[in-house]
Design an enzyme around this catalytic site. Structure first.
Site, mmCIF file in Angstrom:
data_model
loop_
_atom_site.group_PDB
_atom_site.id
_atom_site.type_symbol
_atom_site.label_atom_id
_atom_site.label_comp_id
_atom_site.label_asym_id
_atom_site.label_seq_id
_atom_site.Cartn_x
_atom_site.Cartn_y
_atom_site.Cartn_z
ATOM 1 N N GLU A 204 -5.410 16.388 -11.799
ATOM 2 C CA GLU A 204 -6.000 16.584 -13.128
ATOM 3 C C GLU A 204 -7.516 16.769 -13.086
ATOM 4 O O GLU A 204 -8.246 16.190 -13.881
ATOM 5 C CB GLU A 204 -5.626 15.409 -14.049
ATOM 6 C CG GLU A 204 -5.668 15.770 -15.517
ATOM 7 C CD GLU A 204 -5.092 14.680 -16.387
ATOM 8 O OE1 GLU A 204 -4.217 14.995 -17.205
ATOM 9 O OE2 GLU A 204 -5.516 13.516 -16.261
ATOM 10 N N LYS B 152 5.694 22.819 -15.456
ATOM 11 C CA LYS B 152 4.866 21.703 -15.014
ATOM 12 C C LYS B 152 4.599 21.778 -13.515
ATOM 13 O O LYS B 152 3.483 21.487 -13.059
ATOM 14 C CB LYS B 152 5.514 20.365 -15.365
ATOM 15 C CG LYS B 152 4.600 19.188 -15.044
ATOM 16 C CD LYS B 152 4.999 17.919 -15.742
ATOM 17 C CE LYS B 152 3.953 16.822 -15.500
ATOM 18 N NZ LYS B 152 4.296 15.549 -16.164
ATOM 19 N N ARG C 289 -4.742 21.175 -14.928
ATOM 20 C CA ARG C 289 -3.660 20.259 -15.285
ATOM 21 C C ARG C 289 -3.885 19.606 -16.651
ATOM 22 O O ARG C 289 -2.934 19.136 -17.278
ATOM 23 C CB ARG C 289 -3.504 19.191 -14.197
ATOM 24 C CG ARG C 289 -2.356 18.227 -14.470
ATOM 25 C CD ARG C 289 -2.000 17.371 -13.293
ATOM 26 N NE ARG C 289 -0.965 16.417 -13.644
ATOM 27 C CZ ARG C 289 -0.232 15.731 -12.772
ATOM 28 N NH1 ARG C 289 -0.430 15.906 -11.476
ATOM 29 N NH2 ARG C 289 0.686 14.881 -13.173
ATOM 30 N N HIS D 112 -1.689 15.301 -26.745
ATOM 31 C CA HIS D 112 -1.681 13.929 -26.238
ATOM 32 C C HIS D 112 -2.904 13.114 -26.634
ATOM 33 O O HIS D 112 -2.792 11.906 -26.820
ATOM 34 C CB HIS D 112 -1.562 13.938 -24.711
ATOM 35 C CG HIS D 112 -0.171 14.217 -24.226
ATOM 36 N ND1 HIS D 112 0.488 15.382 -24.518
ATOM 37 C CD2 HIS D 112 0.686 13.482 -23.466
ATOM 38 C CE1 HIS D 112 1.691 15.350 -23.954
ATOM 39 N NE2 HIS D 112 1.839 14.212 -23.323
ATOM 40 N N HIS E 144 6.815 8.141 -27.840
ATOM 41 C CA HIS E 144 5.759 8.956 -27.239
ATOM 42 C C HIS E 144 5.878 10.418 -27.675
ATOM 43 O O HIS E 144 4.896 11.032 -28.124
ATOM 44 C CB HIS E 144 5.842 8.863 -25.716
ATOM 45 C CG HIS E 144 4.911 9.796 -25.009
ATOM 46 N ND1 HIS E 144 3.548 9.616 -24.991
ATOM 47 C CD2 HIS E 144 5.152 10.946 -24.319
ATOM 48 C CE1 HIS E 144 2.976 10.600 -24.312
ATOM 49 N NE2 HIS E 144 3.928 11.420 -23.901
ATOM 50 N N ARG F 246 0.809 -1.231 0.000
ATOM 51 C CA ARG F 246 0.000 0.000 0.000
ATOM 52 C C ARG F 246 0.840 1.280 0.000
ATOM 53 O O ARG F 246 0.374 2.338 0.383
ATOM 54 C CB ARG F 246 -0.997 0.019 1.160
ATOM 55 C CG ARG F 246 -2.010 -1.119 1.111
ATOM 56 C CD ARG F 246 -3.154 -0.887 2.097
ATOM 57 N NE ARG F 246 -4.137 -1.937 1.995
ATOM 58 C CZ ARG F 246 -4.141 -3.046 2.738
ATOM 59 N NH1 ARG F 246 -3.175 -3.235 3.622
ATOM 60 N NH2 ARG F 246 -5.076 -3.942 2.580
ATOM 61 N N LYS G 132 2.106 11.139 -11.946
ATOM 62 C CA LYS G 132 1.257 10.228 -12.726
ATOM 63 C C LYS G 132 2.064 8.971 -13.040
ATOM 64 O O LYS G 132 3.081 9.032 -13.743
ATOM 65 C CB LYS G 132 0.785 10.900 -14.021
ATOM 66 C CG LYS G 132 -0.223 12.004 -13.790
ATOM 67 C CD LYS G 132 -0.538 12.756 -15.068
ATOM 68 C CE LYS G 132 -1.603 12.092 -15.886
ATOM 69 N NZ LYS G 132 -2.053 12.927 -17.021
ATOM 70 N N ASN H 181 -1.873 18.037 -21.429
ATOM 71 C CA ASN H 181 -2.195 17.010 -22.415
ATOM 72 C C ASN H 181 -2.274 17.568 -23.840
ATOM 73 O O ASN H 181 -2.766 16.881 -24.737
ATOM 74 C CB ASN H 181 -3.524 16.327 -22.060
ATOM 75 C CG ASN H 181 -3.410 15.496 -20.805
ATOM 76 O OD1 ASN H 181 -2.486 14.710 -20.651
ATOM 77 N ND2 ASN H 181 -4.359 15.677 -19.888
ATOM 78 N N HIS I 31 -1.652 9.995 -28.233
ATOM 79 C CA HIS I 31 -1.784 8.668 -27.627
ATOM 80 C C HIS I 31 -2.475 7.696 -28.580
ATOM 81 O O HIS I 31 -2.106 6.520 -28.666
ATOM 82 C CB HIS I 31 -2.584 8.757 -26.329
ATOM 83 C CG HIS I 31 -1.757 9.152 -25.150
ATOM 84 N ND1 HIS I 31 -2.318 9.529 -23.946
ATOM 85 C CD2 HIS I 31 -0.417 9.217 -24.961
ATOM 86 C CE1 HIS I 31 -1.359 9.820 -23.092
ATOM 87 N NE2 HIS I 31 -0.203 9.642 -23.679
ATOM 88 N N GLU J 267 7.888 16.870 -25.953
ATOM 89 C CA GLU J 267 7.314 17.384 -24.704
ATOM 90 C C GLU J 267 7.858 18.769 -24.366
ATOM 91 O O GLU J 267 7.155 19.603 -23.803
ATOM 92 C CB GLU J 267 7.607 16.410 -23.555
ATOM 93 C CG GLU J 267 6.858 15.086 -23.634
ATOM 94 C CD GLU J 267 5.385 15.205 -23.267
ATOM 95 O OE1 GLU J 267 4.930 16.323 -22.939
ATOM 96 O OE2 GLU J 267 4.691 14.177 -23.311
#
Length: 361
Positions: free
Chosen positions: A240, A230, A244, A251, A267, A124, A146, A248, A255, A188
């Site tokens: 997000e 960022k 935020r 993206h 990517h 955990r 993330k 993207n 993606h 990026e």
């Protein structure tokens, strides 16, 4: 040395510092020896990074009597899977790793995302630190918490928000990269400028030759500025829920292209294609001026990003976009450029314009 603080003081204080310097190995080793993040280090690398950096780091830590554990995964996007996630958890359990220990993610975005998900899930949650060795991971994936793995139907569909305790970005590691990996990171980098900083975008245009040469001072500035941009966004929206989403940009389309290509494209390369496509679509919609579209495309041209044409199935890409994690109430949430340094979150952008630009490219 440059230090960028990521301030996340909500219900819990998840703040941490990003250290950007030519070399960060001494600082990392000192912090681990002082047990700042945990007792026994679990160093996770891919096979390439292990040979370049991991074995040496583990030898140094072993010499400091820290009893490090080195876990290695195959290089490539395929390692960002539930099978590899399970394998790492089992390896840590067999080695007797406890919640008092610390995961050290040493590598690129795949290693960082996978290691963070492992750290957040094992017993955990135990602490982890990011030591990104690629440009893409230094400017983007190591910052913001993330972490995820892929499933056959899509990228990053299984994951969580789990913040590192520190990030160490050493510019010297970039010299080990192939040109394709540098280009992936630059996708990026350009994104950060388009969404938040016109001056930085023009800096990239003016210093494109130095970027290609990976000049140290230029790259330190680029990595630090991207982290600052960022960090500011993540500070305002850790998970997000709102602003935020601007991170993207490129993206949603990118993606889908990445998945459609079977991950044969990097990517950052796909993000660059995504920016070309949504930028052209926004221009067609009268939202993004000719001058600003020209600046965006000129910067990417000079950096060698998403040039020429691309082979994709437009219908398949559009279908994948509709399964994107950012779909809300059946509508695809798009990040649309309004001018260099400013984007808008839109849920009603005309998708036929995106499909038309996909066909053109």
């Amino acid at each position: 040395m440059k230090t960028v603080s990521v301030e996340l003081k909500g219900s819990f204080d998840n703040s941490y510092d990003i250290t950007v310097d030519e070399s960060v190995s001494d600082r990392l080793v000192n912090d681990l020896c002082e047990h700042r993040y945990g007792k026994r280090p679990v160093v996770i690398c891919d096979e390439n990074t292990s040979e370049l950096f991991g074995i040496k780091l583990v030898e140094i830590l072993a010499g400091k009597q820290l009893d490090p554990l080195l876990l290695t995964v195959p290089a490539g996007e395929e390692s960002k899977s539930l099978n590899m996630f399970s394998s790492l958890l089992e390896g840590m359990l067999e080695a007797g790793i406890t919640r008092q220990d610390v995961v050290v993610a040493l590598g690129g975005g795949v290693v960082g995302d996978l290691s963070g998900y492992v750290a957040g899930s094992y017993m955990r949650g135990l602490n982890f630190v990011q030591v990104p060795t690629t440009l893409l991971s230094q400017v983007d994936s190591s910052v913001g918490g993330k972490v995820a793995v892929n499933i056959p139907g899509g990228k990053n569909y299984c994951g969580m928000f789990y913040q590192p305790k520190a990030v160490f970005a050493g510019i010297e590691a970039l010299n080990s990269l192939e040109k394709k990996e540098v280009a992936s990171g630059l996708g990026e980098v350009v994104k950060h400028g388009i969404i938040a900083d016109r001056e930085f975008t023009l800096y990239l245009d003016d210093n494109a030759e130095a970027v290609h040469e990976l000049e140290s001072e230029v790259m330190k500035h680029i990595v630090s500025r991207c982290c600052e941009i960022k960090a500011d966004v993540v500070r305002r929206d850790e998970k997000e829920g709102g602003v935020r989403r601007i991170l993207n940009y490129g993206h949603t389309v990118g993606h889908a292209i990445e998945t459609n290509s079977g991950y044969s494209l990097t990517h950052g390369e796909c993000v660059a294609w995504g920016m070309r496509i949504i930028g052209a679509a926004a221009n067609a919609a009268g939202l993004f001026s000719n001058d600003d579209l020209e600046i965006q495309n000129r910067v990417m041209d000079r950096l060698g990003l998403a040039v020429g044409s691309i082979t994709v199935d437009t219908d398949a890409v559009m279908a994948m976009m509709k399964r994107d994690k950012k779909v809300k109430d059946g509508k695809i949430v798009m990040i649309v450029p309004r001018k260099i340094g400013e984007v808008e979150i839109m849920a009603d952008f005309p998708l036929e314009l995106i499909a038309a630009e996909l066909d053109k490219f």
